[in-house]
Design an enzyme around this catalytic site. Sequence first.
Site, short mmCIF file in Angstrom:
data_model
loop_
_atom_site.label_atom_id
_atom_site.label_comp_id
_atom_site.label_asym_id
_atom_site.label_seq_id
_atom_site.Cartn_x
_atom_site.Cartn_y
_atom_site.Cartn_z
N ARG A 289 0.71 -1.03 -0.03
CA ARG A 289 -0.05 0.04 -0.02
C ARG A 289 0.87 1.26 -0.06
O ARG A 289 1.56 1.58 0.95
CB ARG A 289 -0.87 -0.07 1.34
CG ARG A 289 -1.71 1.22 1.33
CD ARG A 289 -2.80 1.16 2.65
NE ARG A 289 -2.32 0.76 3.81
CZ ARG A 289 -1.79 1.34 4.83
NH1 ARG A 289 -1.33 2.52 4.51
NH2 ARG A 289 -1.20 0.83 6.01
N HIS A 293 -3.62 4.13 4.70
CA HIS A 293 -4.76 3.22 4.84
C HIS A 293 -6.07 3.70 4.33
O HIS A 293 -6.86 3.14 3.62
CB HIS A 293 -5.03 2.58 6.19
CG HIS A 293 -6.09 1.96 6.40
ND1 HIS A 293 -6.13 0.41 6.06
CD2 HIS A 293 -7.35 1.96 7.12
CE1 HIS A 293 -7.27 -0.09 6.32
NE2 HIS A 293 -8.10 0.84 7.09
N TYR A 302 3.97 5.36 11.51
CA TYR A 302 4.33 4.16 11.63
C TYR A 302 5.23 3.34 10.65
O TYR A 302 5.49 1.95 10.78
CB TYR A 302 3.09 3.11 11.93
CG TYR A 302 2.19 3.33 10.78
CD1 TYR A 302 2.15 2.33 9.55
CD2 TYR A 302 1.01 4.09 10.96
CE1 TYR A 302 1.23 2.38 8.61
CE2 TYR A 302 0.01 4.22 9.71
CZ TYR A 302 0.15 3.18 8.70
OH TYR A 302 -0.78 3.42 7.69
#
Length: 396
Positions: A289, A293, A302
């Site tokens: 990805r 998200h 993160y």
Amino acid sequence: MTVESTAARTPRRSAGSKAGTTGTKRTRTTAKKDAGAEPQLVQLLTPEGKRVKNAEYDKYVAGITPDELRGLYRDMVLTRRFDAEATSLQRQGELGLWASLLGQEAAQIGSGRATREDDYVFPTYREHGVAWCRGVDPANLLGMFRGVNNGGWDPNRNNFQLYTIVIGSQTLHATGYAMGVAKDGADSAVIAYFGDGASSQGDVAESFTFSAVYNAPVVFFCQNNQWAISEPTEKQSRVPIYQRAQGYGFPGVRVDGNDVLGVLAVTRWALERARGGEGPTLVEAFTYRMGAHTTSDDPTRYRGDEERQAWEAKDPILRLRRYLEASNHADEGFFEELEAESEALGKRVREAVRAMPDPDHFAIFENAYADGHALVDEERAQFAAYQASFADEGGN
């Protein structure tokens, strides 16, 4: 080569028969051996755009024409353009939320183009490329994220179910539908999409169990994009996701999810198994990805830039372009025409969204209880006061 369960190499059993002790022992031995093995990856097109041979899967793309290759490239480019426009529209306040597929175009287009018209698709909320392959108008997808409809398309017209927000539940829906397909005696197949994070859901485990026991004609297609929101895959599973199929008695395979040819071949193989009465398959498309998200997420909190940069070198669109150019299957004129088509699509989508009505902010309160509720009335009043706080002195 792929790592498959013992069940894939033995004759198919009926739903009512019992497994013998020999078969159980062999499955355990295979699982033990595979647990310590390196994950095996099916790849037909390298990141540099070079075609590599694969004795097992080449036959599933052997007849692909230059025109079909250009079509796959076109699909990925237009899907990425539509996705980018949707992200921009959300940032401009036209959409409430958007789940980008950036980086996952090959996984979606390759698998979507592997389906037949009579196959049935159960998506999550990120399968915009699959929706494109199934003929769903991109504007209908955006109507849902704007809040003006509950999906915007007839699932039975495209054999493409409405987007599923509840994580993992669509795999059970797909399994039940596939069981019905088998009872009807149809030779079509079902494909269910889910992410690496959803693989930890109980619904997914239950769907694996039911599909295996009832030999359902379903393909479980996991887009492992490495991150379940902020949790990496290694915190989701002790083994590669595709190897989980072994415990349920059906084959699993990991394919390079950024290789559209590899995904097309593997998905065709899995769907043919399903249509032929050989039961379920788990396909793990190993991809990444590239964006957040959803538009409410900040991936910089993160994961590091170096990780994304490493995956940018494996870009699925650039990979196929290199192959097309090296094979003389596309010239500069093709790419220029596609760029113009891409811009036209972005303009059409943008205009369609801005022509949509604003969602009814109070509709949610009208459908919570059939006979009303004092707490809902209180919440409605609070929300009305909040909305009124944005009005100017003129009341507009």
